[in-house]
Motif scaffolding. Structure first.
Motif, mmCIF file in Angstrom:
data_model
loop_
_atom_site.group_PDB
_atom_site.id
_atom_site.type_symbol
_atom_site.label_atom_id
_atom_site.label_comp_id
_atom_site.label_asym_id
_atom_site.label_seq_id
_atom_site.Cartn_x
_atom_site.Cartn_y
_atom_site.Cartn_z
ATOM 1 N N THR A 235 0.848 -1.190 0.000
ATOM 2 C CA THR A 235 0.000 0.000 0.000
ATOM 3 C C THR A 235 0.884 1.240 0.000
ATOM 4 O OG1 THR A 235 -1.770 -1.136 1.191
ATOM 5 C CG2 THR A 235 -1.803 1.276 1.185
ATOM 6 N N ILE A 236 0.683 2.096 -0.997
ATOM 7 C CA ILE A 236 1.462 3.329 -1.119
ATOM 8 C C ILE A 236 0.679 4.475 -0.473
ATOM 9 C CG2 ILE A 236 2.475 4.975 -2.746
ATOM 10 C CD1 ILE A 236 2.756 2.658 -4.721
ATOM 11 N N ILE A 237 1.336 5.216 0.389
ATOM 12 C CA ILE A 237 0.725 6.346 1.090
ATOM 13 C C ILE A 237 1.330 7.626 0.528
ATOM 14 C CG2 ILE A 237 0.308 7.440 3.316
ATOM 15 C CD1 ILE A 237 0.807 4.688 4.597
ATOM 16 N N ILE A 238 0.464 8.469 -0.061
ATOM 17 C CA ILE A 238 0.936 9.697 -0.682
ATOM 18 C C ILE A 238 -0.160 10.757 -0.586
ATOM 19 C CG2 ILE A 238 0.219 8.862 -2.962
ATOM 20 C CD1 ILE A 238 2.509 10.548 -4.129
ATOM 21 N N GLY A 239 0.214 11.943 -0.109
ATOM 22 C CA GLY A 239 -0.720 13.058 -0.026
ATOM 23 C C GLY A 239 -1.964 12.771 0.796
ATOM 24 N N GLY A 240 -1.832 11.942 1.822
ATOM 25 C CA GLY A 240 -2.985 11.592 2.644
ATOM 26 C C GLY A 240 -3.845 10.484 2.058
ATOM 27 N N TYR A 241 -3.490 9.969 0.913
ATOM 28 C CA TYR A 241 -4.241 8.883 0.267
ATOM 29 C C TYR A 241 -3.476 7.568 0.406
ATOM 30 C CZ TYR A 241 -6.681 12.768 -2.015
ATOM 31 O OH TYR A 241 -7.377 13.922 -2.275
ATOM 32 N N GLU A 242 -4.221 6.479 0.472
ATOM 33 C CA GLU A 242 -3.634 5.149 0.490
ATOM 34 C C GLU A 242 -3.977 4.442 -0.815
ATOM 35 O OE1 GLU A 242 -4.784 2.963 3.914
ATOM 36 O OE2 GLU A 242 -3.832 4.329 5.339
ATOM 37 N N LEU A 243 -2.948 4.058 -1.543
ATOM 38 C CA LEU A 243 -3.130 3.426 -2.839
ATOM 39 C C LEU A 243 -2.666 1.977 -2.761
ATOM 40 C CD1 LEU A 243 -1.606 6.234 -5.097
ATOM 41 C CD2 LEU A 243 -3.944 6.032 -4.245
ATOM 42 N N ALA A 244 -3.585 1.045 -2.973
ATOM 43 C CA ALA A 244 -3.241 -0.373 -2.992
ATOM 44 C C ALA A 244 -2.894 -0.772 -4.413
ATOM 45 C CB ALA A 244 -4.406 -1.219 -2.467
ATOM 46 N N VAL A 245 -1.711 -1.334 -4.600
ATOM 47 C CA VAL A 245 -1.290 -1.806 -5.913
ATOM 48 C C VAL A 245 -1.977 -3.149 -6.161
ATOM 49 C CG1 VAL A 245 0.668 -2.461 -7.357
ATOM 50 C CG2 VAL A 245 0.909 -0.626 -5.691
ATOM 51 N N ASP A 246 -2.988 -3.144 -7.042
ATOM 52 C CA ASP A 246 -3.738 -4.377 -7.281
ATOM 53 C C ASP A 246 -3.095 -5.173 -8.402
ATOM 54 O OD1 ASP A 246 -4.354 -2.949 -9.524
ATOM 55 O OD2 ASP A 246 -6.464 -2.640 -9.036
#
Length: 280
Positions: free
Chosen positions: A162-173
């Motif tokens: 899970t990438i955390i950037i700018g307050g967002y959490e992005l899951a690499v699917d």
């Protein structure tokens, strides 16, 4: 000619259940979505190999071919009854190889070995292999993309995949893991290298080896680009057309980079020949 038409009709009947099963299962997934393209390219390569072959056609004893098909038939039926697309694909491909060898002979089969093996790439990997590959590649892509983004000055962190950037959490699917484009680009790279084999087998090997890191690099840049979009516009961009479009663009960019590397090898070869001649 009539005999060949009968063989083609028989192969269509033999392979149709496998094609339908793969179309309803494996080809609906991210990993196998480009398999129809691989199959079409493989069949085209097989046809071109036959059309340009200078080897005389011979035939293997029909009894051996019938025996091989009879041995494959129980597995083929089991795959159809149990709805096992991987088993159906394997037996359909094996039947194609048997019929081709029986009708064209061993010499022509050796010439067409690459095309036959290339068609076999549409057989889906077992989940015991594909799932660990997807998970490991997903973690690696997330890790490498985070490092690239950090080097570019972005405020980014990684928590497993899970990438955390700018307050967002992005899951690499799975779609962003790059398994599909890596396998597809490697397959097309193999085909490209095969058709450029007249330039030398060493160059063919270099192109094959380059296809994998190029595919991985393209997917890393795709994830970094999506991270930039999220910081600019928010998470809604991931549900827009830009998300799948980024995958298409990254794949096309990887293909262009592979072609550019091949052209560079060509130029290096041209420049190296006069130097080698002088040294000789």
């Amino acid at each position: 000619m009539v005999k060949d038409l009968y063989l083609i009709a028989g192969l269509i009947i033999w392979c149709l259940p496998a094609i339908l099963a793969l179309a309803g299962q494996s080809w609906q997934t991210e990993t196998g979505s480009l398999s129809p393209v691989v199959m079409a390219l493989g069949l085209w390569t097989l046809w071109q190999t036959l059309r340009t072959s200078q080897t005389s056609r011979s035939q293997v004893p029909a009894g051996l071919a019938i025996l091989a098909i009879m041995l494959l038939l129980p597995l083929h039926l089991a795959g159809a009854i149990l709805d096992m697309s991987a088993l159906l694909g394997l037996t359909a491909w094996a039947g194609l190889c048997v019929v081709f060898t029986a009708s064209q002979g061993l010499a022509r089969t050796r010439e067409a070995a690459f095309a036959l093996l290339f068609i076999g790439l549409i057989i889906p990997l077992p989940y015991s292999l594909s799932l660990p590959m997807t998970l490991r590649l997903r973690e690696a892509i997330a890790d490498w993309a985070t490092d690239v983004a950090w080097l570019a000055g972005m405020d980014v962190a990684l928590d497993r995949d899970t990438i955390i950037i700018g307050g967002y959490e992005l899951a690499v699917d799975a779609a962003c893991s790059g398994l599909n484009s890596t396998l597809s680009l490697t397959a097309i790279g193999l085909l490209y290298a095969y058709w450029s084999r007249n330039h030398g087998w060493h160059r063919m090997a270099i192109i094959c080896c380059l296809s994998i890191p190029i595919a991985l690099a393209a997917n890393i840049l795709r994830v970094v680009f999506l991270m930039l979009l999220v910081t600019w516009t928010g998470l809604d961009v991931l549900s827009s057309y830009l998300h799948p479009l980024s995958g298409i663009v990254s794949f096309m960019a990887a293909m262009m980079l592979l072609w550019s590397c091949d052209r560079l090898l060509d130029q290096l070869g041209l420049y190296a020949r006069p130097w080698i001649a002088r040294e000789g």
